[in-house]
Design an enzyme around this catalytic site. Structure first.
Site, PDB file in Angstrom:
ATOM      1  N   ASN A 111       0.709  -1.070  -0.004  1.00 27.54           N
ATOM      2  CA  ASN A 111      -0.057   0.086  -0.094  1.00 27.54           C
ATOM      3  C   ASN A 111       0.677   1.273   0.035  1.00 27.54           C
ATOM      4  OD1 ASN A 111      -1.783   1.929   0.539  1.00 27.54           O
ATOM      5  ND2 ASN A 111      -2.295   1.206   2.465  1.00 27.54           N
ATOM      6  N   TRP A 112       1.217   1.894  -0.956  1.00 31.78           N
ATOM      7  CA  TRP A 112       1.786   2.988  -1.105  1.00 31.78           C
ATOM      8  C   TRP A 112       1.436   4.401  -0.667  1.00 31.78           C
ATOM      9  CZ3 TRP A 112       4.777   3.449  -6.658  1.00 31.78           C
ATOM     10  CH2 TRP A 112       5.601   2.250  -6.739  1.00 31.78           C
ATOM     11  N   LYS A 113       0.054   4.380  -0.209  1.00 34.02           N
ATOM     12  CA  LYS A 113      -0.612   5.462   0.282  1.00 34.02           C
ATOM     13  C   LYS A 113      -0.330   6.619  -0.713  1.00 34.02           C
ATOM     14  CE  LYS A 113      -0.303   3.084   4.700  1.00 34.02           C
ATOM     15  NZ  LYS A 113      -0.040   3.251   6.077  1.00 34.02           N
TER      16      LYS A 113
ATOM     17  N   HIS B 266      -9.665   1.300   5.085  1.00 31.96           N
ATOM     18  CA  HIS B 266      -8.241   1.506   5.705  1.00 31.96           C
ATOM     19  C   HIS B 266      -8.546   2.217   6.662  1.00 31.96           C
ATOM     20  CE1 HIS B 266      -4.236   2.353   6.716  1.00 31.96           C
ATOM     21  NE2 HIS B 266      -3.875   1.480   5.958  1.00 31.96           N
TER      22      HIS B 266
ATOM     23  N   GLU C  29      -6.726   4.698   7.903  1.00 31.73           N
ATOM     24  CA  GLU C  29      -6.735   5.993   7.428  1.00 31.73           C
ATOM     25  C   GLU C  29      -8.005   6.693   6.854  1.00 31.73           C
ATOM     26  OE1 GLU C  29      -2.858   5.685   5.596  1.00 31.73           O
ATOM     27  OE2 GLU C  29      -1.977   4.839   7.548  1.00 31.73           O
TER      28      GLU C  29
ATOM     29  N   GLU D 202      -5.217  -4.870  10.650  1.00 32.37           N
ATOM     30  CA  GLU D 202      -4.247  -4.087  10.948  1.00 32.37           C
ATOM     31  C   GLU D 202      -4.622  -3.292  12.084  1.00 32.37           C
ATOM     32  OE1 GLU D 202      -2.470  -2.492   6.797  1.00 32.37           O
ATOM     33  OE2 GLU D 202      -4.181  -1.353   6.870  1.00 32.37           O
TER      34      GLU D 202
ATOM     35  N   GLY E  72       2.783   2.094  10.668  1.00 31.80           N
ATOM     36  CA  GLY E  72       3.802   3.321  10.750  1.00 31.80           C
ATOM     37  C   GLY E  72       4.413   3.901  11.983  1.00 31.80           C
TER      38      GLY E  72
ATOM     39  N   SER F 135       3.449  -2.211  10.473  1.00 33.49           N
ATOM     40  CA  SER F 135       4.915  -2.342  10.528  1.00 33.49           C
ATOM     41  C   SER F 135       5.722  -3.579  10.129  1.00 33.49           C
ATOM     42  CB  SER F 135       5.112  -1.785  11.966  1.00 33.49           C
ATOM     43  OG  SER F 135       4.973  -0.695  12.446  1.00 33.49           O
TER      44      SER F 135
ATOM     45  N   GLY G 223       3.049  -1.235   4.243  1.00 38.34           N
ATOM     46  CA  GLY G 223       3.070   0.276   3.898  1.00 38.34           C
ATOM     47  C   GLY G 223       4.439   0.670   3.639  1.00 38.34           C
ATOM     48  N   GLY G 224       5.057   1.312   4.503  1.00 39.31           N
ATOM     49  CA  GLY G 224       6.340   1.978   4.170  1.00 39.31           C
ATOM     50  C   GLY G 224       7.280   1.091   3.470  1.00 39.31           C
TER      51      GLY G 224
END
Ligand code: 13P
Length: 247
Positions: A11-13, A95, A97, A165, A171, A210, A231-232
């Site tokens: 997920n590149w957000k 998600h 977010e 999640e 993150g 994470s 994610g990251g």
């Protein structure tokens, strides 16, 4: 029943420009022949280009959100049908977010899932508790409620995934213990079973929050973990491929 093929999705957000497509190409090259299904969910504006770039590879492209209507006067929104038209095969929905930043409720997420199914997309439906909820001993009831409310009956017989999640793990570099992950995934599996019967066994339950090259193997081999939503660590091909290969 055979275990579902695990899915590792990045997920590149809100990260990535056209120049980042080189990472996607490197991911596709490095992921060839791997055990998992692999997907990248870039920002919507990159979906078309990335789908063309990755055509003929094993890596799927997905969206990060979609409106519940197919088209209409919704300034700034993107529909599931548009994502599919641009080449997406999957879409992340609900998600945290989106839930916390945009007030998305379980009922809204369920409508988005219905729209994704109409468009022929495979939904990845996200659930997860906040830290206060976990500290109050409410993690499993909260997530059970989210699964009940976010997954419409139309999913029966259709391909989809659930992503667990925990919000406090996203993150932050923090992760639940393996035992905690397994407990939550078992709770999700049981709720899926209530809703969809024995077919629920075939639904991959991804873990997200994470996931890094250093913890991926342990997490991916935990009971009831059917992949990861990353994610990251999905933004750089080397890190993401190390996770893909940890399976
Ligand atoms: P991080 O891997 O950066 O913690 O993000 C997880 C996530 O939100 C994936 O959807």
């Amino acid at each position: 029943m055979t275990a579902p093929r695990p899915l590792i999705a990045g997920n590149w957000k809100m990260n990535g420009l056209r120049a980042s497509l080189v990472e996607a190409a490197a991911i596709a090259e490095g992921a060839a022949g791997c055990a998992a299904r692999v997907a990248i969910c870039p920002p919507a504006v990159l979906i078309h280009l990335m789908s063309e770039l990755l055509a003929g590879t094993e890596v799927l492209v997905g969206g990060q959100d979609a409106h519940w209507e197919d088209a209409g006067a919704f300034t700034g929104d993107v529909s599931a049908r548009m994502l599919a038209d641009a080449g997406a095969k999957l879409v992340i929905l609900g998600h945290s977010e989106r839930r916390s930043g945009w007030g998305e409720t379980d009922a809204m997420v369920a409508r988005k899932v219905q729209a994704a199914l109409r468009a022929g997309l495979e939904p990845i439906v996200c659930v997860g508790e906040m830290l206060e909820q976990r500290n109050a001993g409410q993690a499993a009831p909260i997530v059970t409620e989210q699964v009940r409310g976010s997954l419409p009956a139309e999913l029966a017989g259709r391909p989809f995934c659930v992503a667990y999640e925990p919000v406090w793990a996203i993150g932050t570099g923090l992760t639940p213990s393996i035992a905690e992950i397994e407990e939550m995934h078992r709770a999700v599996r049981a709720t899926l079973g209530e809703k969809f019967g024995p077919a629920a066994e075939a639904v991959p339950i991804l873990y997200g929050g994470s996931v890094k090259p250093g913890n991926a193997a342990e997490i991916l081999h935990a009971a009831e973990v059917g992949g990861a939503l990353v994610g990251g660590a999905s933004l750089k091909a080397a890190d993401f491929l190390a996770i893909v290969r940890a399976l």
